[in-house]
Design an enzyme around this catalytic site. Structure first.
Site, short mmCIF file in Angstrom:
data_model
loop_
_atom_site.label_atom_id
_atom_site.label_comp_id
_atom_site.label_asym_id
_atom_site.label_seq_id
_atom_site.Cartn_x
_atom_site.Cartn_y
_atom_site.Cartn_z
N ALA A 190 2.20 8.39 -2.10
CA ALA A 190 1.50 9.43 -2.84
C ALA A 190 2.52 10.37 -3.46
O ALA A 190 3.31 11.00 -2.76
CB ALA A 190 0.57 10.21 -1.91
N ARG B 259 1.26 -1.09 7.27
CA ARG B 259 2.15 -1.09 8.44
C ARG B 259 2.77 -2.45 8.73
O ARG B 259 3.90 -2.52 9.22
CB ARG B 259 1.38 -0.57 9.66
CG ARG B 259 0.98 0.89 9.49
CD ARG B 259 0.30 1.44 10.71
NE ARG B 259 -0.23 2.78 10.43
CZ ARG B 259 -0.78 3.57 11.32
NH1 ARG B 259 -0.88 3.17 12.58
NH2 ARG B 259 -1.22 4.76 10.97
N GLN C 101 1.44 5.82 -7.17
CA GLN C 101 0.22 6.52 -6.79
C GLN C 101 0.39 8.00 -7.11
O GLN C 101 1.33 8.64 -6.64
CB GLN C 101 -0.09 6.34 -5.31
CG GLN C 101 -1.46 6.90 -4.94
CD GLN C 101 -1.74 6.86 -3.44
OE1 GLN C 101 -1.05 7.50 -2.66
NE2 GLN C 101 -2.75 6.11 -3.05
N SER D 201 0.84 -1.19 0.00
CA SER D 201 0.00 0.00 0.00
C SER D 201 0.88 1.25 0.00
O SER D 201 1.94 1.27 0.62
CB SER D 201 -0.89 -0.01 1.25
OG SER D 201 -1.95 0.89 1.13
N PRO D 202 0.47 2.30 -0.71
CA PRO D 202 1.27 3.53 -0.70
C PRO D 202 1.41 4.08 0.72
O PRO D 202 0.42 4.20 1.44
CB PRO D 202 0.46 4.49 -1.57
CG PRO D 202 -0.34 3.60 -2.47
CD PRO D 202 -0.69 2.42 -1.61
N CYS E 90 3.47 7.24 2.77
CA CYS E 90 4.33 8.41 2.71
C CYS E 90 5.58 8.20 3.56
O CYS E 90 5.50 7.73 4.70
CB CYS E 90 3.58 9.65 3.18
SG CYS E 90 2.31 10.21 2.02
N ARG F 260 -7.83 4.85 -5.63
CA ARG F 260 -8.06 4.70 -4.18
C ARG F 260 -9.12 5.69 -3.75
O ARG F 260 -9.05 6.88 -4.06
CB ARG F 260 -6.77 4.94 -3.39
CG ARG F 260 -7.01 5.07 -1.88
CD ARG F 260 -5.76 4.92 -1.05
NE ARG F 260 -5.51 3.50 -0.79
CZ ARG F 260 -4.66 3.04 0.14
NH1 ARG F 260 -3.97 3.90 0.88
NH2 ARG F 260 -4.48 1.75 0.31
N TYR G 101 -7.72 14.29 0.54
CA TYR G 101 -6.93 15.04 -0.41
C TYR G 101 -7.82 15.53 -1.56
O TYR G 101 -9.03 15.33 -1.55
CB TYR G 101 -5.74 14.20 -0.87
CG TYR G 101 -4.85 13.81 0.29
CD1 TYR G 101 -4.34 14.80 1.13
CD2 TYR G 101 -4.56 12.49 0.58
CE1 TYR G 101 -3.55 14.46 2.23
CE2 TYR G 101 -3.78 12.15 1.68
CZ TYR G 101 -3.27 13.13 2.50
OH TYR G 101 -2.50 12.80 3.58
#
Length: 370
Positions: free
Chosen positions: A71, A338, A113, A36-37, A39, A244, A196
């Site tokens: 992202a 995570r 992404q 998963s993206p 940051c 997403r 966002y």
């Protein structure tokens, strides 16, 4: 507008499971596990560096089928923080290309992404407090949103986009897709979640416009659809396109799972292949009943009623849990975040635990448990 998604699953005698291959368009994923993206807040002027090479490359070595960048901002003013990864200029391509080549050499599909932070732009990294960054400290103004409504009382007041500004951002997404293609990405995900910019257009909690981009469901989804169209025009028909979403705002008057199903039905004909179903992030202070797999029902409902492939996310930590999501038809992929920070080799461990053939690198085979 393109034909409906060309998603194709391998037809197998038994139901798909976590280590079944998955074919979407002309890309075959070796299993159903994606990174998963996440940051990293570790870039300077948007450039990827050795941190990103090791961070992303190690997850490919670790057996994931899809390794997506964090992202990645399509404009410099669309970054979440001054330290976000970027894809707004051609100079960003070479460093990304090195990473994507390594990922593919390990048998995984490199993904990117694409994002614009909207009214959440110009904020600090979490370990720096996450607050607004002053211009003197590397922040920027204005930040842009559908409406001049800040995320919170302590947040920066955004400037409402006009149609010219929206057109420029849509073009920036398209150009970012072209750069990702040139860098060697095989999957693009458009970020329309977590409060966002594109999510801000979708949600009535942040979109207060009275023109053709606000009010009704079709109006609020108009700009995200324009962005999807711009990306698909610059992205090969042979490669998958994901989106997403925050499938629910978790609060009264916000975006709902029923809205998400309707959006999925709109996006399929635009060439979207998979909906990545996350949730939340549009307003602060919302109570979210977080628990293992708490967002999986969103992926299941969008898949079943929206007629499109989905990815499940959110506190997926155990191999049996992830395998059950795929076997139960709740999603087509699981995107792990995570748990892959805690253990980059989680897919290899999961394969052993589930008695499946994991994609062990030949350099590591001597360490595999019998």
């Amino acid at each position: 507008m393109l034909q409906k998604s060309m998603t194709q699953n391998h037809q197998e005698a038994e139901a798909p499971h976590l280590f079944s291959p998955l074919r979407i368009r002309e890309v075959t994923f070796r299993n159903r596990i994606g990174v998963s993206p996440m940051c990293e807040y570790s870039s300077a002027n948007g450039f990827a560096n050795d941190w990103h090479f090791v961070h992303l490359g190690s997850r490919a070595v670790g057996g994931a089928a899809l390794v997506m960048t964090e992202a990645s901002a399509v404009t410099d003013s669309g970054r979440i923080s001054p330290n976000d990864l970027g894809i707004w200029m051609d100079d960003h391509i070479p460093a990304l290309a090195r990473i994507f080549r390594f990922i593919e050499d390990q048998g995984a599909a490199p993904g990117m992404q694409l994002a614009h932070a909207g009214r959440k732009a110009s904020t600090a990294a979490p370990w720096k407090g996450g607050g607004a960054v002053a211009e003197a400290e590397g922040g920027w103004r204005p930040i842009l949103a559908p409406s001049a409504v800040p995320f919170s009382p302590a947040s920066i007041l955004p400037e409402a986009l006009d149609e010219r500004g929206m057109a420029e951002i849509a073009r920036a997404f398209g150009e970012a897709a072209r750069r990702a293609r040139e860098a060697g990405a095989k999957v693009i995900e458009i970020h329309a979640a977590h409060g966002y910019l594109l999510h801000e257009f979708l949600s009535p909690l942040s979109n207060r416009r009275t023109d053709c981009y606000g009010g009704s469901f079709d109006n609020r989804t108009r700009f995200p659809r324009q962005v999807v169209h711009a990306v698909r025009e610059n992205w090969p028909a042979s490669f998958p396109l994901f989106v997403r979403i925050s499938a629910s705002d978790w609060t009264e008057g916000g975006w709902t799972i029923e809205d998400s199903v309707c959006l999925a039905k709109q996006l399929g004909p635009f060439g979207v292949d998979l909906i990545d179903c996350s949730s939340g992030g549009i307003v602060p202070g919302v109570s979210i009943p977080a628990a293992p797999g708490y967002q999986v029902p969103f992926a299941e409902k969008v898949r079943r009623e929206g007629g499109i492939a989905t990815a499940a996310v959110g506190m997926i930590t155990e191999p049996e849990q992830a395998d059950g999501i795929i076997r139960g038809g709740q999603a087509d992929m699981v995107l792990v975040a995570r748990e892959l920070l805690r253990d980059p080799y989680w897919p290899l461990r999961a394969a052993d635990q589930l008695h499946e053939d994991g994609p062990w690198p030949k350099q590591y085979l001597r360490a595999r448990r019998a």
